[in-house]
Design an enzyme around this catalytic site. Structure first.
Site, PDB file in Angstrom:
ATOM      1  CB  SER A   1      -0.939  -0.012   1.219  1.00 34.21           C
ATOM      2  OG  SER A   1      -1.869  -1.074   1.085  1.00 34.21           O
TER       3      SER A   1
ATOM      4  NE  ARG B   1      -2.427   4.882   0.510  1.00 34.77           N
ATOM      5  CZ  ARG B   1      -3.026   3.737   0.228  1.00 34.77           C
ATOM      6  NH1 ARG B   1      -2.315   2.714  -0.285  1.00 34.77           N
ATOM      7  NH2 ARG B   1      -4.334   3.599   0.414  1.00 34.77           N
TER       8      ARG B   1
ATOM      9  CD  GLN C   1      -8.277  -0.598  -3.589  1.00 37.58           C
ATOM     10  OE1 GLN C   1      -8.998  -0.909  -4.540  1.00 37.58           O
ATOM     11  NE2 GLN C   1      -7.391  -1.430  -3.090  1.00 37.58           N
TER      12      GLN C   1
ATOM     13  CG  ASP D   1      -5.995  -6.614   2.370  1.00 37.51           C
ATOM     14  OD1 ASP D   1      -5.141  -5.863   1.876  1.00 37.51           O
ATOM     15  OD2 ASP D   1      -7.125  -6.780   1.869  1.00 37.51           O
TER      16      ASP D   1
ATOM     17  CE  LYS E   1      -3.851  -8.713  -7.262  1.00 37.42           C
ATOM     18  NZ  LYS E   1      -4.113  -7.646  -6.289  1.00 37.42           N
TER      19      LYS E   1
END
Ligand SMILES: O=C(O)C1=C[C@@H](OP(=O)(O)O)[C@@H](O)[C@H](O)C1
Ligand SMILES: C=C(OP(=O)(O)O)C(=O)O
Length: 424
Positions: free
Chosen positions: A21, A25, A167, A308, A407
């Site tokens: 994350s 950003r 998001q 998550d 991923k």
């Protein structure tokens, strides 16, 4: 790729990978700055590759400063300029939602594409905002990717639900400050996954962008005409990934997780109080969190702010004594897989009693699990949760589609083996 695991206690020291994350950003903010920023300890994974490729299509320049690209120089483009380009977002929900408003910043025509389940994950919360800016929104008729946008995002007073994906809010917070006038954003429901919006606000502030936010996080005042300022950034370890190692530690031998700050804006730092609430032992020792073998009891867990964590919390519940309930998990059906049904299926196959509900599940702790075969359903967090479950299986566990970890954590199986994992 199939992996068969011979159950064995896991323990040792792990360098927790960088936060996915925060990597997204920092890359986005540095790309929007007018100048050079050096980014270090970036995550290198499929999702981050997707974000980098879109940022380069926007006009940013990326120079790797080491072999794997975890350290790079970003020459920012200031305002994105992408016209008549196709932006491949791979399977990354963060990439498509964070970058869609930026792709629609000027009167450009851009097509966004996705892979795997990404085309099926929601985008429609953006539709009324793009319609209000007279942005032409063209899909094959199902509001899904591939999506072609043309038109220019305008400042305005916008609303957005807060219970589909945070998001969308982050995506607007990246783009609206660059417009030539002020905007406001009002969240029309409870705000879920709020820590991720706070993470966005923190990195935006670090790059010189100011946004006023109400106490409850449901109203944002965004001045226009702002400019991102270049800044170097080093990414901290990922608590979402550390959670899997904490589970290995409490169920096997002690696991020391390095490269994590003791406290963090990351919402998944909630894993520490949750493990402790279950009776698990996890201590801050000489600059790192150490999870130790410890019996646990079931608890009720609301994951609406830390979605998550659900897969690994389900495994922690299945290997605890007594009943646990996972609540606030309806949105887990919208991720890389329907994670609620995937975890209910996985645990049931391993002999655990599970009752699935529309927005959660009840799990009766089974202590030891059976072995067998499960499918990672192309979801990195399901694959890693299955690995954590294998530590408590009586027989070998085969995971189909184990490569899904690339991923967010390409080195997961290497780290697993280095800490006692036995795979065939
Ligand atoms: O903003 C982010 O970095 C993320 C937000 C979360 O999504 P939701 O806001 O849809 O819960 C989370 O599931 C995802 O892995 C990363
Ligand atoms: C859902 C996730 O990521 P994204 O939304 O970026 O695809 C995740 O990492 O679990």
């Amino acid at each position: 790729m199939d992996i068969t695991i011979q159950p064995h206690p896991i323990g040792g020291t792990v360098q927790v990978p960088p936060s996915k994350s925060l990597s997204h950003r920092a890359l986005i903010c540095a790309a929007l700055a007018d100048g050079k920023s050096v980014l270090d300890h970036l995550l290198v994974s499929e999702d981050i590759v997707a974000t980098c490729s879109v940022l380069e299509a926007f006009g940013a320049k990326i120079e790797k400063l080491n072999e794997d690209g975890s350290k790079l120089k970003m020459i920012g483009c200031g305002r994105p300029s992408a016209d008549h380009v196709t932006l491949d977002c791979h399977e990354s929900g963060s990439t498509v939602r964070f970058l869609m408003p930026l792709a629609a910043l000027d009167a450009a025509e851009v097509t966004l594409t996705g892979r795997g389940r990404l085309p099926k994950r929601p985008l429609e919360p953006y539709r009324p905002i793009f319609d209000a800016s007279q942005i032409n929104w063209q899909t094959a008729g199902d509001d899904a990717l591939p999506l072609t946008l043309s038109g220019a995002l305008k400042p305005g007073d916008y609303t957005m639900p807060g219970d589909v994906s945070s998001q969308f809010i982050s995506g607007l917070l990246f783009a609206l400050p660059l417009l030539n006038g002020p905007s406001t954003l009002r969240i029309t429901t409870a705000l879920e996954s709020r820590p991720y919006v706070d993470l966005t606000l923190g990195v935006l502030k670090y790059y010189g962008i100011t946004i006023d936010v109400s106490e409850d996080g449901r109203f944002y005042a965004i001045p226009g005409g702002q400019h991102y300022k270049p800044a170097d950034f080093s990414v901290e370890g990922d608590y979402s990934q550390a959670a899997f190692w904490f589970a290995f530690g409490v169920n096997g031998r002690a696991v020391r997780c390095e490269h994590l700050p003791k406290t963090s804006l990351q919402g998944d730092a909630a894993i520490i109080p949750l493990i402790r609430q279950m009776g698990g032992q996890i201590d801050w020792q000489d600059g790192a969190w150490v999870a130790k073998p410890s019996a646990r009891h079931g608890i009720d867990m609301d994951v609406s702010q830390c979605p998550d964590l659900m897969p690994i919390l389900a495994v922690l519940a299945a290997t605890a004594e007594g009943r646990s309930r996972i609540l606030g998990a309806g949105r887990l059906r919208l991720k890389e897989s329907d994670r609620l049904s995937a975890m209910a299926d996985l645990l049931t196959r391993l002999g655990v009693r599970v009752e699935e509900a529309p927005d959660g599940m009840t799990i009766w702790g089974a202590g030891q699990l059976k072995g067998g075969e499960i499918d990672a359903v192309n979801d990195h967090r399901i694959a890693m949760a299955a690995a954590a479950a294998s530590e408590c299986c009586s027989d070998p566990l085969t995971i189909h589609g184990a490569e899904a970890v690339r991923k967010s954590y390409p080195d997961f199986w290497q780290d697993f083996r280095q800490n006692g994992g036995q795979t065939a």
